[in-house]
Design a protein around this motif. Structure first.
Motif, PDB file in Angstrom:
ATOM      1  N   THR A 158       0.693  -1.304   0.019  1.00 19.76           N
ATOM      2  CA  THR A 158       0.202   0.000  -0.044  1.00 19.76           C
ATOM      3  C   THR A 158       0.831   1.336   0.208  1.00 19.76           C
ATOM      4  O   THR A 158       0.642   2.177  -0.791  1.00 19.76           O
ATOM      5  CB  THR A 158      -0.862   0.047   1.294  1.00 19.76           C
ATOM      6  OG1 THR A 158      -1.377  -1.187   1.235  1.00 19.76           O
ATOM      7  CG2 THR A 158      -1.853   0.971   1.073  1.00 19.76           C
ATOM      8  N   SER A 159       1.889   0.968   0.804  1.00 15.44           N
ATOM      9  CA  SER A 159       2.779   2.195   0.938  1.00 15.44           C
ATOM     10  C   SER A 159       3.537   2.575  -0.477  1.00 15.44           C
ATOM     11  O   SER A 159       3.691   3.791  -1.166  1.00 15.44           O
ATOM     12  CB  SER A 159       3.811   2.340   1.915  1.00 15.44           C
ATOM     13  OG  SER A 159       3.285   2.439   3.306  1.00 15.44           O
ATOM     14  N   LEU A 160       4.047   1.432  -1.002  1.00 21.81           N
ATOM     15  CA  LEU A 160       4.638   1.507  -2.365  1.00 21.81           C
ATOM     16  C   LEU A 160       3.810   1.867  -3.411  1.00 21.81           C
ATOM     17  O   LEU A 160       4.245   2.784  -4.147  1.00 21.81           O
ATOM     18  CB  LEU A 160       5.064   0.081  -2.734  1.00 21.81           C
ATOM     19  CG  LEU A 160       6.445  -0.475  -1.925  1.00 21.81           C
ATOM     20  CD1 LEU A 160       6.865  -1.731  -2.365  1.00 21.81           C
ATOM     21  CD2 LEU A 160       7.712   0.702  -2.154  1.00 21.81           C
ATOM     22  N   ALA A 161       2.316   1.711  -3.325  1.00 27.20           N
ATOM     23  CA  ALA A 161       1.563   1.923  -4.266  1.00 27.20           C
ATOM     24  C   ALA A 161       1.271   3.657  -4.333  1.00 27.20           C
ATOM     25  O   ALA A 161       1.318   4.473  -5.122  1.00 27.20           O
ATOM     26  CB  ALA A 161       0.323   1.297  -4.092  1.00 27.20           C
ATOM     27  N   ALA A 162       1.252   3.899  -3.031  1.00 26.49           N
ATOM     28  CA  ALA A 162       0.951   5.614  -2.740  1.00 26.49           C
ATOM     29  C   ALA A 162       2.465   6.275  -3.271  1.00 26.49           C
ATOM     30  O   ALA A 162       2.077   7.309  -3.807  1.00 26.49           O
ATOM     31  CB  ALA A 162       0.792   5.767  -1.144  1.00 26.49           C
ATOM     32  N   GLU A 163       3.448   5.636  -2.996  1.00 28.92           N
ATOM     33  CA  GLU A 163       4.878   6.269  -3.549  1.00 28.92           C
ATOM     34  C   GLU A 163       4.417   6.385  -4.972  1.00 28.92           C
ATOM     35  O   GLU A 163       5.107   7.470  -5.760  1.00 28.92           O
ATOM     36  CB  GLU A 163       5.960   5.529  -3.002  1.00 28.92           C
ATOM     37  CG  GLU A 163       7.085   6.223  -2.751  1.00 28.92           C
ATOM     38  CD  GLU A 163       8.413   5.360  -2.428  1.00 28.92           C
ATOM     39  OE1 GLU A 163       9.335   5.074  -3.040  1.00 28.92           O
ATOM     40  OE2 GLU A 163       8.177   4.654  -1.161  1.00 28.92           O
ATOM     41  N   ALA A 164       4.296   5.237  -5.692  1.00 28.18           N
ATOM     42  CA  ALA A 164       4.093   5.311  -7.263  1.00 28.18           C
ATOM     43  C   ALA A 164       3.060   6.189  -7.767  1.00 28.18           C
ATOM     44  O   ALA A 164       3.171   6.716  -8.842  1.00 28.18           O
ATOM     45  CB  ALA A 164       3.583   3.909  -7.737  1.00 28.18           C
ATOM     46  N   GLY A 165       2.267   6.619  -6.660  1.00 25.22           N
ATOM     47  CA  GLY A 165       1.252   7.929  -7.254  1.00 25.22           C
ATOM     48  C   GLY A 165      -0.279   7.542  -6.638  1.00 25.22           C
ATOM     49  O   GLY A 165      -1.062   8.507  -6.848  1.00 25.22           O
ATOM     50  N   ASP A 166      -0.550   6.480  -6.213  1.00 27.25           N
ATOM     51  CA  ASP A 166      -1.863   5.977  -5.949  1.00 27.25           C
ATOM     52  C   ASP A 166      -1.925   4.721  -5.182  1.00 27.25           C
ATOM     53  O   ASP A 166      -1.609   3.647  -5.496  1.00 27.25           O
ATOM     54  CB  ASP A 166      -2.753   5.817  -7.347  1.00 27.25           C
ATOM     55  CG  ASP A 166      -4.456   5.942  -7.060  1.00 27.25           C
ATOM     56  OD1 ASP A 166      -4.702   5.435  -5.779  1.00 27.25           O
ATOM     57  OD2 ASP A 166      -5.037   6.160  -7.808  1.00 27.25           O
ATOM     58  N   PRO A 167      -2.582   4.804  -4.068  1.00 30.99           N
ATOM     59  CA  PRO A 167      -2.712   3.719  -3.086  1.00 30.99           C
ATOM     60  C   PRO A 167      -3.311   2.627  -3.916  1.00 30.99           C
ATOM     61  O   PRO A 167      -3.286   1.319  -3.237  1.00 30.99           O
ATOM     62  CB  PRO A 167      -3.047   4.164  -1.720  1.00 30.99           C
ATOM     63  CG  PRO A 167      -3.467   5.554  -2.091  1.00 30.99           C
ATOM     64  CD  PRO A 167      -3.011   6.267  -3.168  1.00 30.99           C
ATOM     65  N   ARG A 168      -4.280   2.904  -4.808  1.00 34.87           N
ATOM     66  CA  ARG A 168      -5.047   1.851  -5.428  1.00 34.87           C
ATOM     67  C   ARG A 168      -4.383   0.848  -6.188  1.00 34.87           C
ATOM     68  O   ARG A 168      -4.941   0.101  -6.652  1.00 34.87           O
ATOM     69  CB  ARG A 168      -6.225   2.317  -6.073  1.00 34.87           C
ATOM     70  CG  ARG A 168      -7.346   2.952  -4.892  1.00 34.87           C
ATOM     71  CD  ARG A 168      -8.442   3.862  -5.810  1.00 34.87           C
ATOM     72  NE  ARG A 168      -8.024   4.770  -6.338  1.00 34.87           N
ATOM     73  CZ  ARG A 168      -8.769   5.569  -7.226  1.00 34.87           C
ATOM     74  NH1 ARG A 168      -9.824   5.469  -7.202  1.00 34.87           N
ATOM     75  NH2 ARG A 168      -8.163   6.897  -7.810  1.00 34.87           N
ATOM     76  N   ALA A 169      -3.095   1.401  -6.687  1.00 32.85           N
ATOM     77  CA  ALA A 169      -2.311   0.639  -7.513  1.00 32.85           C
ATOM     78  C   ALA A 169      -1.715  -0.447  -6.603  1.00 32.85           C
ATOM     79  O   ALA A 169      -0.598  -1.205  -7.494  1.00 32.85           O
ATOM     80  CB  ALA A 169      -1.078   1.575  -8.092  1.00 32.85           C
ATOM     81  N   ILE A 170      -2.020  -0.963  -5.623  1.00 30.06           N
ATOM     82  CA  ILE A 170      -1.545  -1.817  -5.080  1.00 30.06           C
ATOM     83  C   ILE A 170      -1.279  -3.280  -5.921  1.00 30.06           C
ATOM     84  O   ILE A 170      -0.472  -4.159  -5.538  1.00 30.06           O
ATOM     85  CB  ILE A 170      -2.080  -2.167  -3.604  1.00 30.06           C
ATOM     86  CG1 ILE A 170      -1.533  -3.173  -2.712  1.00 30.06           C
ATOM     87  CG2 ILE A 170      -3.700  -2.367  -3.727  1.00 30.06           C
ATOM     88  CD1 ILE A 170      -2.360  -3.716  -1.716  1.00 30.06           C
ATOM     89  N   ASN A 171      -2.388  -3.516  -6.639  1.00 32.03           N
ATOM     90  CA  ASN A 171      -2.461  -4.699  -7.398  1.00 32.03           C
ATOM     91  C   ASN A 171      -1.151  -4.916  -8.350  1.00 32.03           C
ATOM     92  O   ASN A 171      -0.729  -5.921  -8.345  1.00 32.03           O
ATOM     93  CB  ASN A 171      -3.851  -4.763  -8.105  1.00 32.03           C
ATOM     94  CG  ASN A 171      -4.082  -3.961  -8.887  1.00 32.03           C
ATOM     95  OD1 ASN A 171      -3.520  -2.569  -8.950  1.00 32.03           O
ATOM     96  ND2 ASN A 171      -5.092  -3.613  -9.654  1.00 32.03           N
ATOM     97  N   LEU A 172      -0.928  -3.723  -8.772  1.00 25.77           N
ATOM     98  CA  LEU A 172       0.116  -3.597  -9.626  1.00 25.77           C
ATOM     99  C   LEU A 172       1.574  -3.925  -9.001  1.00 25.77           C
ATOM    100  O   LEU A 172       2.578  -4.680  -9.444  1.00 25.77           O
ATOM    101  CB  LEU A 172       0.373  -2.255 -10.493  1.00 25.77           C
ATOM    102  CG  LEU A 172      -0.415  -2.461 -11.750  1.00 25.77           C
ATOM    103  CD1 LEU A 172       0.259  -3.498 -12.826  1.00 25.77           C
ATOM    104  CD2 LEU A 172      -1.945  -2.628 -11.680  1.00 25.77           C
TER     105      LEU A 172
END
Lengths: 597, 207
Positions: free
Chosen positions: B148-162
């Motif tokens: 979740t943190s990594l996804a947020a860092e990538a720009g959107d916490p919802r990108a957790i699946n990626l």
């Protein structure tokens, strides 16, 4: 040769398009919904969300008579609503091909029962086709339409959740686009299409003969075939049952194949009527006969009635729920290794729940305080039966909330008990079959509070349109039913409510519980999920929070409990919170506020 | 592991080693999409593919499981207990709930961020499960990450699946370029940019 991964539902839609289908009608219902959704992507096809399954099937019968290939698709319980036209559609037959796609839900992932649709095929005396993967879902849809025309009969295409919602590879062979011969436009043929008793008596004889012809066809049909297992690419164990033969259809065939790769399998693509001769010969060719099917012993009963010995059937396999390859293997081999492989104990359940921001939550917070019986209906609001609300006390079928509240109120009155029952129903379900019950209640002196939670969509199935949304299946503008006006037209008093304002809502309920006569309360708050409604999230001032946990009565997963130094408090998950404020209204300490950016 | 399970797995011939993957999490986490990306990439790689998904009521914040199977020829769309090669947990409690699907030598890639549940709220008086500890004690080689943190860092916490897909990619018999090609086909614009970044962050994650 193009390959695509498609769900069973998508593949059925593609098969329908490929076979020249032109008219498709459906009412949303898991696991069948996506067939019509997929069809909406294709121009030149009339794809509609009908008001209910009865309307869908009747319209499809009409379209068939007009000379275009048609399909009505629905979930298994939808067939109950469509059973009235189905039984007689069998008598009148078709002009162009007519398929009824029915999606069963063994295991009840999202259903109120797990009835077995194959019984409808037998009852209506029409064929039942069962695909076992997406390729067959596509190919069998075409076949069903052809069969329908060849034998002048509606055809049931039956799937289960594991066919409809499994995805597998479909190969599109670049075959010549078979030009389906344009059917003649409907000719007036009163003895065939008007089911007066005198004509129906003749038609009944015709359909009995039709069934015999279909039985003959089934004996030679390529969709009923024998597959000799060769152990697969990695034969690693000796088959524990010598010369085992299995009869199976649908996804059960895949399970049987996976469990017994050496076995001889009679795969039935058509499960009604059954190829008796083929089954007898198959039974003679094997030492032990197993029939692998989910839910009822539909094939098994028929095979036993032929006088054929069945060694393994429902004597070892369950009547309830889904099968798995492991269950099939364990039941037939008597080796039960898999049964010990159960989940880790002590993990809290995670049942489905109302989305953050859902207006239903406000209603259930209030209803949970009232001491009266609440009849519920089919939709997201069924979740009001779960903790922490426990505010829905009966759920039967589509529309039953209203009719049951009528019956309950009348019963209580006859017993001299002064208590007003409440019915809770959504907009799509109300139009599906709640409106008939409401007219009945008004006409027959029912005294209940009917709450219509109009969220402007068919929520539970993923947000489909209906006649109250003003959009059609392709999301284009359509006439819009005025739900409040419709209720007034029944002769009832109608009030609009704001389900987020739980204080006022409770006052309205207390007032209406004491008032005489029925009333309809309509909430017009759009679905928070479908319309992505979110204000900024809230947060909680940890200093002010007393840890009383009253806000948890909102039953929202946007709230979390934490403790610090032995002090318990609640915090908000900002990713989840939609800022609807219902939890804040439950707070006595005024600890909620808008989150700082 | 008994011989029977290999047969029931029914995946793959000698030439092509297929895989059984269970993806477990909570409705709304993008589980179906992650499963579809793997399935499409496996098809492009020449495998037969079957998936089983949960729709409808199950999606409303409840437990969601998606099965992805690929190999030379796949029969059953569902995976049997102790037949799963790779469990991708989008949520640690859901990973634990499905851990009986894993083979003895199976792999786990799992997000460490818990998602609240009503049952967990109701049980808040009890001591919360130390899921990470349980997961590690069962699978010392598990790859646990705060997706979740990594996804947020990538720009959107919802990108957790990626992120999780990226982290799991190292264990798939499918080249990353295939997975990326499917992602590029599925998204556009800024969402694609974020998703590709999230995928890369997952790929590059080291314990």
């Amino acid at each position: 040769m193009k390959k695509e991964i498609l769900s069973g539902n998508e593949a059925i839609a593609r098969g329908f398009v490929d076979a020249g289908g032109r008219f498709a009608a459906s009412y949303p219902g898991t696991p069948g919904t996506e067939a019509l959704e997929e069809l909406c992507r294709f121009p030149g096809i009339h794809a509609e969300w009908s008001i209910n399954e009865k309307a869908a099937l009747e319209a499809a019968v009409g379209a068939s008579l007009s000379g275009i290939r048609s399909m009505a698709s629905m979930k298994h319980v939808g067939v109950n609503a469509a059973a009235d036209p189905l039984m007689t559609a069998s008598y009148v037959g078709v002009n162009a091909g007519l398929v009824l796609m029915a999606a069963d839900d063994p295991g009840m992932f999202s259903s109120q029962n797990e009835q077995d649709t194959r019984h409808f095929a037998r009852m209506a005396k029409i064929p039942c086709i069962e695909p076992s993967d997406s390729q067959e879902a596509m190919d069998f849809t075409r076949l069903a339409l052809e069969l329908s025309e060849q034998f002048d009969t509606p055809v049931i295409l039956r799937t289960t959740t594991r066919i409809s919602h499994s995805r597998s590879v479909v190969t599109f062979f670049s075959r010549e686009k078979k030009v389906t011969k344009e059917k003649r436009v409907m000719q007036i043929n009163i003895p065939k299409y008007v089911m007066l008793p005198a004509y129906a008596r003749e038609r009944h004889k015709v359909i009995e003969k039709r069934l015999q012809k279909l039985e003959k066809w089934a004996e030679k049909a390529s969709i009923n075939q024998i597959i000799q297992g060769d152990g697969g690419p990695r034969p690693v164990y000796r088959q524990p049952v010598d010369r085992l033969g299995i009869i199976a259809s649908g996804v059960s065939f895949q399970y049987a194949r996976a469990a017994f790769p050496d076995a001889r399998i009679l795969k039935l693509g058509m499960t009604w009527p059954l190829p008796e001769q083929m089954i007898r010969e198959f039974a003679d060719s094997v030492e032990k006969l197993a029939i692998v099917e989910e839910l009822d012993p539909f094939i098994e009963d028929a095979v036993r009635a032929m006088g054929v010995r069945v060694d393994f059937g429902k004597n070892v396999l369950p009547l309830t729920g889904e099968l798995t390859p492991g269950m099939v293997f364990g039941a037939i081999s008597g080796r039960r290794e898999n049964e010990s492989k159960t989940p880790v104990a002590g993990i809290p359940d995670r049942p489905p729940n109302l989305c953050p921001g859902c207006s239903h939550r406000g209603l259930f917070v209030v209803l949970s305080k009232l001491k009266t019986f609440v009849s519920g209906d089919i939709g997201c609001y069924t979740l009001g039966a779960l903790e922490p609300f426990s505010a829905i006390h009966s759920v039967l079928c589509m529309g039953a909330s209203v009719t049951m509240a009528h019956g309950i109120s009348t019963g209580l009155k006859l017993r001299g008990i002064k208590r007003k029952p409440v019915a809770v129903i959504g907009d799509s379900t109300f139009l599906h079959s709640g409106i008939t019950g409401l007219i009945n209640l008004a006409y027959n002196g029912g005294d209940a509070i009917v709450v219509i939670m109009n969220n402007d969509t068919t929520g539970m199935t993923g947000g489909q349109e209906h006649p109250g949304t003003g959009r059609d299946a392709r999301r284009e503008k359509a006439p819009r039913v005025d739900i409040m006006g419709l209720c007034r037209a029944c002769g009832l008093r109608v009030r609009e409510i704001d389900a987020y304002d739980i204080g006022s809502l409770e006052a309205i309920f207390l007032e209406e519980m004491a008032a005489r006569g029925p009333v309809v309360l309509v909430s017009n708050q759009p679905c928070a999920l479908r319309y992505r409604l979110a204000k900024g999230p809230l947060e909680i001032d940890a200093e002010k929070c007393t840890g009383c946990l009253k806000c948890l009565k909102a039953g929202c997963i946007g709230l979390k409990t934490a403790s610090e130094g032995g002090r318990k408090y609640v915090s908000v998950d900002k990713l989840m919170c939609s800022g609807c404020g219902i939890c804040a209204r439950l707070c006595k300490a005024d600890a909620f506020m808008e989150a700082r950016a | 592991m008994t011989g029977m399970n290999i047969v029931i797995a029914g995946v793959g011939g000698q030439g092509m080693t297929g895989m059984n993957i269970v993806i477990a999490g909570v409705g709304g986490q993008g589980i179906l999409l992650a499963g579809r990306v793997i399935a499409e990439a496996a098809l492009a790689e020449g495998f037969d593919v079957k998936q089983s998904e949960a729709h409808g009521m199950a999606q409303r914040g409840g437990s969601v499981v998606s099965h992805v199977r690929f190999g030379e020829e796949v029969f059953s769309p569902v995976i049997e207990p102790e037949c799963c090669d790779l469990l991708i947990g989008f949520e640690p409690v859901e990973a634990l709930r499905n851990i009986h699907f894993l083979k003895k030598d199976g792999n786990l890639v799992c997000n460490t961020r818990k998602t609240g549940s009503l049952a967990a709220l109701a049980a808040s008086k009890e001591r919360p499960l130390d899921v990470e500890k349980i997961l590690y004690s069962r699978l010392p080689d598990a790859l646990l990450l705060d997706g979740t943190s990594l996804a947020a860092e990538a720009g959107d916490p919802r990108a957790i699946n990626l992120v999780l897909l990226g982290a799991a990619a190292r264990l798939l018999p499918i080249p990353c370029s295939r997975l990326e090609a499917v992602i590029k086909k599925s998204f556009s614009g800024n969402t694609l940019k974020i998703n590709l970044k999230a995928f890369k962050m997952g790929r590059n994650f080291k314990k």
